[in-house]
Design a protein around this motif. Structure first.
Motif, PDB file in Angstrom:
ATOM      1  N   SER A   1       2.259   1.809  -3.442  1.00  0.00           N
ATOM      2  CA  SER A   1       1.214   2.340  -4.316  1.00  0.00           C
ATOM      3  C   SER A   1       0.985   3.828  -4.056  1.00  0.00           C
ATOM      4  O   SER A   1       0.842   4.630  -5.000  1.00  0.00           O
ATOM      5  CB  SER A   1      -0.093   1.563  -4.111  1.00  0.00           C
ATOM      6  N   GLU A   2       0.977   4.206  -2.781  1.00  0.00           N
ATOM      7  CA  GLU A   2       0.795   5.613  -2.440  1.00  0.00           C
ATOM      8  C   GLU A   2       1.991   6.444  -2.905  1.00  0.00           C
ATOM      9  O   GLU A   2       1.827   7.577  -3.383  1.00  0.00           O
ATOM     10  CB  GLU A   2       0.592   5.757  -0.936  1.00  0.00           C
ATOM     11  N   GLN A   3       3.205   5.907  -2.769  1.00  0.00           N
ATOM     12  CA  GLN A   3       4.386   6.624  -3.246  1.00  0.00           C
ATOM     13  C   GLN A   3       4.321   6.841  -4.758  1.00  0.00           C
ATOM     14  O   GLN A   3       4.626   7.921  -5.263  1.00  0.00           O
ATOM     15  CB  GLN A   3       5.655   5.854  -2.880  1.00  0.00           C
ATOM     16  N   ASP A   4       3.899   5.793  -5.488  1.00  0.00           N
ATOM     17  CA  ASP A   4       3.772   5.929  -6.942  1.00  0.00           C
ATOM     18  C   ASP A   4       2.749   7.011  -7.290  1.00  0.00           C
ATOM     19  O   ASP A   4       2.979   7.853  -8.178  1.00  0.00           O
ATOM     20  CB  ASP A   4       3.347   4.598  -7.563  1.00  0.00           C
ATOM     21  N   ALA A   5       1.617   6.983  -6.571  1.00  0.00           N
ATOM     22  CA  ALA A   5       0.575   7.980  -6.834  1.00  0.00           C
ATOM     23  C   ALA A   5       1.068   9.384  -6.493  1.00  0.00           C
ATOM     24  O   ALA A   5       0.780  10.356  -7.221  1.00  0.00           O
ATOM     25  CB  ALA A   5      -0.679   7.646  -6.033  1.00  0.00           C
ATOM     26  N   ALA A   6       1.828   9.528  -5.397  1.00  0.00           N
ATOM     27  CA  ALA A   6       2.350  10.843  -4.998  1.00  0.00           C
ATOM     28  C   ALA A   6       3.360  11.357  -6.020  1.00  0.00           C
ATOM     29  O   ALA A   6       3.375  12.556  -6.341  1.00  0.00           O
ATOM     30  CB  ALA A   6       2.989  10.745  -3.614  1.00  0.00           C
TER      31      ALA A   6
ATOM     32  N   ARG B   1       2.622  15.547  -0.008  1.00  0.00           N
ATOM     33  CA  ARG B   1       2.084  14.181  -0.102  1.00  0.00           C
ATOM     34  C   ARG B   1       3.218  13.188  -0.385  1.00  0.00           C
ATOM     35  O   ARG B   1       3.261  12.095   0.200  1.00  0.00           O
ATOM     36  CB  ARG B   1       1.031  14.104  -1.194  1.00  0.00           C
TER      37      ARG B   1
ATOM     38  N   GLN C   1       3.385  10.636  -9.182  1.00  0.00           N
ATOM     39  CA  GLN C   1       2.596  11.038 -10.346  1.00  0.00           C
ATOM     40  C   GLN C   1       1.919  12.383 -10.105  1.00  0.00           C
ATOM     41  O   GLN C   1       1.813  13.220 -11.024  1.00  0.00           O
ATOM     42  CB  GLN C   1       1.566   9.961 -10.676  1.00  0.00           C
ATOM     43  N   ALA C   2       1.469  12.616  -8.855  1.00  0.00           N
ATOM     44  CA  ALA C   2       0.836  13.897  -8.523  1.00  0.00           C
ATOM     45  C   ALA C   2       1.845  15.040  -8.610  1.00  0.00           C
ATOM     46  O   ALA C   2       1.514  16.139  -9.090  1.00  0.00           O
ATOM     47  CB  ALA C   2       0.224  13.821  -7.123  1.00  0.00           C
TER      48      ALA C   2
ATOM     49  N   GLU D   1       0.831  -1.208   0.000  1.00  0.00           N
ATOM     50  CA  GLU D   1       0.000   0.000   0.000  1.00  0.00           C
ATOM     51  C   GLU D   1       0.870   1.265   0.000  1.00  0.00           C
ATOM     52  O   GLU D   1       0.560   2.241  -0.694  1.00  0.00           O
ATOM     53  CB  GLU D   1      -0.915  -0.005   1.220  1.00  0.00           C
TER      54      GLU D   1
END
Length: 235
Positions: A56-61, A98, A63-64, A53
């Motif tokens: 996944s959050e690091q990847d999303a951050a 983030r 990308q943000a 998890e």
């Protein structure tokens, strides 16, 4: 009632047989450690999920942050072309915040995974040690039958050899050696190699051995769960 107490309520072995008491203690310890192993494996699974998890959050951050960077670039281009104002970049600040949090969470999750994995390894090693104690105690219990079985085997061997002497005496008188008949050939073979023709000639994995050893194999499996499991009676 614990296995240690049940051991004193009957069974084939004497109630205070030290090898069975040792086995009973190992089986009680196995019950405890198996619960610990189950809990440790569940904790390890949760730790892996936490790391997944966090990744996944690091990847999303990340990308943000990239999206905020592209948006900021576009605004800067627009401001340069139109003479307008690009405005405050709260989106970029939030995206970086983030990402920092995501990196910290991932590092913490990975550290937690290492701690849980080490604890799981320790529990697994303890399980192996207790299983070794159990197997050693079972070996002592079964090994306690060796002298009895040895004496019985010697007695049966001597009975067999006595009978073979009678057969050889009778064959020497009542069976002509020439011409060799099928019976005479069979007798000579038996006299020369008295054990070779037997389906029970010392091979514990032969099909003929299975009915003989079935009770022992069953007792071995039962002893892995019950310290008071009886051994086979004499055949």
């Amino acid at each position: 009632m614990s296995k240690l107490l049940r051991l004193a309520v009957g069974g084939k072995e004497p109630p205070h047989n030290p090898n069975r008491m040792e086995l009973a203690q190992a089986l009680d310890d196995l019950i405890r450690i198996e619960r610990s192993v189950s809990e440790a494996q569940a904790a390890l699974s949760r730790a892996h999920d936490m790391v997944s998890e966090a990744i996944s959050e690091q990847d999303a951050a990340e990308q943000a942050v990239e999206a905020a960077r592209n948006a900021l670039r576009s605004r800067m281009v627009e401001a340069a072309l139109t003479g307008g104002h690009s405005g405050r970049d709260d989106i970029m600040s939030s995206a970086h915040a983030r990402l920092v949090t995501a990196n910290e969470n991932l590092a913490a999750a990975q550290a937690a995974l290492q701690v849980v994995r080490a604890a799981n390894n320790d529990t697994s090693k303890e399980l192996e040690a207790i299983e070794h104690r159990r197997d050693a105690a079972i070996a002592k219990i079964i090994g306690g039958e060796i002298d009895r079985l040895h004496d019985e085997a010697i007695d049966l061997r001597d009975q067999f050899m006595k009978k073979l002497l009678e057969l050889k005496f009778a064959a020497g008188i009542g069976e002509d050696p020439w011409p060799p008949t099928e019976r005479r050939k069979a007798l000579d073979y038996l006299f020369q190699w008295p054990l070779m023709g037997s389906p029970y000639a010392g091979i514990t994995t032969s099909p003929a051995a299975e009915p003989v050893l079935a009770g022992w194999r069953q007792a071995l499996e039962k002893l892995k769960h019950d310290a008071n499991a009886p051994l086979p009676e004499a055949n």
